[in-house]
Scaffold this motif. Sequence first.
Motif, short mmCIF file in Angstrom:
data_model
loop_
_atom_site.label_atom_id
_atom_site.label_comp_id
_atom_site.label_asym_id
_atom_site.label_seq_id
_atom_site.Cartn_x
_atom_site.Cartn_y
_atom_site.Cartn_z
N GLN A 164 0.82 -1.21 0.00
CA GLN A 164 0.00 0.00 0.00
C GLN A 164 0.86 1.27 0.00
O GLN A 164 0.49 2.26 -0.61
CB GLN A 164 -0.97 0.02 1.18
N GLY B 186 0.32 4.04 -2.70
CA GLY B 186 0.02 5.40 -2.27
C GLY B 186 1.02 6.41 -2.78
O GLY B 186 0.65 7.52 -3.19
N ALA C 272 0.26 6.99 -6.37
CA ALA C 272 -0.95 7.81 -6.49
C ALA C 272 -0.62 9.28 -6.28
O ALA C 272 -1.10 10.15 -7.02
CB ALA C 272 -2.00 7.35 -5.48
N GLU C 273 0.21 9.57 -5.30
CA GLU C 273 0.60 10.96 -5.04
C GLU C 273 1.45 11.52 -6.17
O GLU C 273 1.24 12.65 -6.62
CB GLU C 273 1.32 11.08 -3.70
N ARG D 262 -5.56 9.33 -7.64
CA ARG D 262 -5.95 8.87 -6.31
C ARG D 262 -7.31 8.16 -6.31
O ARG D 262 -8.06 8.25 -5.34
CB ARG D 262 -5.97 10.07 -5.35
N HIS E 287 -7.45 2.30 -5.60
CA HIS E 287 -6.03 2.19 -5.31
C HIS E 287 -5.69 2.59 -3.87
O HIS E 287 -4.77 2.02 -3.29
CB HIS E 287 -5.21 3.09 -6.25
N VAL E 288 -6.41 3.57 -3.32
CA VAL E 288 -5.92 4.21 -2.08
C VAL E 288 -6.85 4.12 -0.88
O VAL E 288 -6.49 4.59 0.19
CB VAL E 288 -5.58 5.70 -2.36
N ASP E 289 -8.01 3.51 -1.03
CA ASP E 289 -8.96 3.47 0.09
C ASP E 289 -9.29 2.03 0.46
O ASP E 289 -10.28 1.45 -0.01
CB ASP E 289 -10.23 4.23 -0.30
#
Length: 151
Positions: free
Chosen positions: A28, A32, A35-36, A41, A45-47
């Motif tokens: 993760q 993450g 994604a940044e 985002r 992918h991020v939650d």
Amino acid sequence: MPERLPFDKLPGLVGREVAVSEWFLVDQARIGGFAEATEDRQWIHVDPERCARESPFGAPVAHGFLTLSLLPAMLESAIVIEGMRMGLNYGLNKVRFPAPLQVDSRVRGRWTLAAVDRIEGGVQLGWSVTVESERGGKPVCVADFLVRAFS
């Protein structure tokens, strides 16, 4: 340990799988960070909580382009071309993501030398790469990756 391939012997390897990379963890934190860096985002992918509730995968999945961005590192971990002074990523001809890459998976690339074409000062290498997850199943990426190698 990477496979050692002499620069002048590359044409004789066309059509053969020549190496398999190390395993790379896609956790993760890596997802993450990607994604940044890319400002992609999307929640899949991020939650992790939302993924557990709503995603058909039950957990976050890596960006396809994150998998693709690991190709140079995979190639470097798999192959040393003896006599190569410099290599450049020249691009891609075809890319597909046949299966999602779930968080906390390890992936590796299987490298087949598809073409060696002479260019000024070196060669253009056409690599067919299949990125597989240690979880098995369909590959998470298949691509035709072009590298220019200079001796």
